[in-house]
Design a protein around this motif. Structure first.
Motif, mmCIF file in Angstrom:
data_model
loop_
_atom_site.group_PDB
_atom_site.id
_atom_site.type_symbol
_atom_site.label_atom_id
_atom_site.label_comp_id
_atom_site.label_asym_id
_atom_site.label_seq_id
_atom_site.Cartn_x
_atom_site.Cartn_y
_atom_site.Cartn_z
ATOM 1 N N MET A 1 59.267 0.037 27.021
ATOM 2 C CA MET A 1 58.167 0.404 27.911
ATOM 3 C C MET A 1 57.145 -0.717 27.968
ATOM 4 N N SER A 2 57.591 -1.956 27.963
ATOM 5 C CA SER A 2 56.647 -3.065 28.048
ATOM 6 C C SER A 2 56.160 -3.215 29.479
ATOM 7 N N ASN A 3 54.967 -3.739 29.611
ATOM 8 C CA ASN A 3 54.352 -4.006 30.906
ATOM 9 C C ASN A 3 54.152 -2.765 31.768
ATOM 10 N N CYS A 4 53.963 -1.619 31.135
ATOM 11 C CA CYS A 4 53.656 -0.438 31.931
ATOM 12 C C CYS A 4 52.151 -0.392 32.157
ATOM 13 N N LEU A 5 51.773 0.243 33.249
ATOM 14 C CA LEU A 5 50.365 0.408 33.590
ATOM 15 C C LEU A 5 49.800 1.580 32.799
ATOM 16 N N HIS A 6 48.586 1.436 32.290
ATOM 17 C CA HIS A 6 47.855 2.537 31.672
ATOM 18 C C HIS A 6 46.649 2.815 32.549
ATOM 19 N N LEU A 7 46.479 4.085 32.919
ATOM 20 C CA LEU A 7 45.334 4.497 33.728
ATOM 21 C C LEU A 7 44.798 5.785 33.142
ATOM 22 N N ALA A 8 43.496 5.848 32.871
ATOM 23 C CA ALA A 8 42.847 7.058 32.370
ATOM 24 C C ALA A 8 41.905 7.572 33.452
ATOM 25 N N ILE A 9 42.002 8.879 33.732
ATOM 26 C CA ILE A 9 41.194 9.472 34.805
ATOM 27 C C ILE A 9 40.594 10.795 34.356
ATOM 28 N N PRO A 10 39.449 11.187 34.958
ATOM 29 C CA PRO A 10 38.927 12.521 34.695
ATOM 30 C C PRO A 10 39.832 13.537 35.386
ATOM 31 N N ALA A 11 40.282 14.545 34.643
ATOM 32 C CA ALA A 11 41.282 15.466 35.183
ATOM 33 C C ALA A 11 40.782 16.888 35.365
ATOM 34 N N GLY A 12 39.521 17.154 35.052
ATOM 35 C CA GLY A 12 39.048 18.531 35.137
ATOM 36 C C GLY A 12 39.688 19.361 34.044
ATOM 37 N N ASP A 13 40.172 20.548 34.392
ATOM 38 C CA ASP A 13 40.837 21.447 33.455
ATOM 39 C C ASP A 13 42.218 20.893 33.117
ATOM 40 N N LEU A 14 42.460 20.586 31.850
ATOM 41 C CA LEU A 14 43.718 19.959 31.451
ATOM 42 C C LEU A 14 44.935 20.841 31.711
ATOM 43 N N GLU A 15 44.796 22.139 31.561
ATOM 44 C CA GLU A 15 45.945 23.024 31.809
ATOM 45 C C GLU A 15 46.338 23.008 33.281
ATOM 46 N N LYS A 16 45.368 23.045 34.178
ATOM 47 C CA LYS A 16 45.656 22.963 35.620
ATOM 48 C C LYS A 16 46.272 21.610 35.957
ATOM 49 N N ALA A 17 45.719 20.557 35.372
ATOM 50 C CA ALA A 17 46.239 19.209 35.625
ATOM 51 C C ALA A 17 47.671 19.088 35.126
ATOM 52 N N LYS A 18 47.950 19.641 33.948
ATOM 53 C CA LYS A 18 49.297 19.576 33.378
ATOM 54 C C LYS A 18 50.302 20.296 34.276
ATOM 55 N N VAL A 19 49.942 21.443 34.812
ATOM 56 C CA VAL A 19 50.826 22.169 35.734
ATOM 57 C C VAL A 19 51.119 21.302 36.953
ATOM 58 N N PHE A 20 50.095 20.687 37.526
ATOM 59 C CA PHE A 20 50.274 19.846 38.705
ATOM 60 C C PHE A 20 51.194 18.662 38.406
ATOM 61 N N TYR A 21 50.873 17.898 37.370
ATOM 62 C CA TYR A 21 51.630 16.676 37.088
ATOM 63 C C TYR A 21 53.041 16.960 36.565
ATOM 64 N N CYS A 22 53.202 18.007 35.772
ATOM 65 C CA CYS A 22 54.518 18.288 35.181
ATOM 66 C C CYS A 22 55.355 19.240 36.029
ATOM 67 N N ASP A 23 54.806 20.391 36.395
ATOM 68 C CA ASP A 23 55.591 21.388 37.120
ATOM 69 C C ASP A 23 55.814 21.018 38.581
ATOM 70 N N VAL A 24 54.802 20.439 39.225
ATOM 71 C CA VAL A 24 54.943 20.085 40.643
ATOM 72 C C VAL A 24 55.528 18.689 40.813
ATOM 73 N N LEU A 25 54.899 17.688 40.189
ATOM 74 C CA LEU A 25 55.372 16.315 40.381
ATOM 75 C C LEU A 25 56.608 15.999 39.551
#
Length: 140
Positions: A1-25
């Motif tokens: 996993m060399s040269n991967c991009l790291h990006l940190a963002i404000p996500a609001g409610d982590l549980e809602k964000a996790k559903v979006f990123y994992c279950d939907v995307l």
């Protein structure tokens, strides 16, 4: 996993964000600190979602397809992955911020792209290129 991009963002409610990123995307989770942050494997890149109350401001910038929200982030993916992602988004009933659009038609830079928002209003641009090998070739 060399040269991967790291990006940190404000996500609001982590549980809602996790559903979006994992279950939907379809992303996977990585390391986390309960109630504070969670790492997401964002197509081989490290996206760190931080529990937050704030949202990033965005503005619209002119491009060939009209105006697009800035800031935004996303990934280039294969045609098959892109079409499968569109189906998952539509099946989940999520609205597009900017509907799928084909840009640079009949050129070596032809691509299909769309914009969506995560639950905290972060804007994602997802795209597939007809000729991904020309991604960093200039037109001049």
């Amino acid at each position: 996993m060399s040269n991967c991009l790291h990006l940190a963002i404000p996500a609001g409610d982590l549980e809602k964000a996790k559903v979006f990123y994992c279950d939907v995307l379809g992303c996977k989770t990585g390391n986390s600190e309960d109630g504070h942050w969670i790492d997401i494997d964002f197509w081989g890149n490290e996206l760190t979602l931080h529990e937050s109350t704030e949202r990033l401001p965005s503005v619209r910038h002119e491009v060939d397809m009209g105006t697009v929200s800035v800031p935004h982030f996303g990934v280039h993916m294969s045609e098959d992955e892109f079409q499968a992602l569109k189906k998952r988004i539509e099946s989940a009933g999520l609205p597009y911020l900017d509907k799928p659009y084909r840009r640079f038609k009949d050129t070596e830079f032809e691509q299909e792209t769309f914009f969506i928002e995560d639950p905290n209003g972060n804007v994602l641009e997802m795209k597939t290129m007809t000729n991904p090998e020309v991604l960093f070739r200039t037109t001049k």
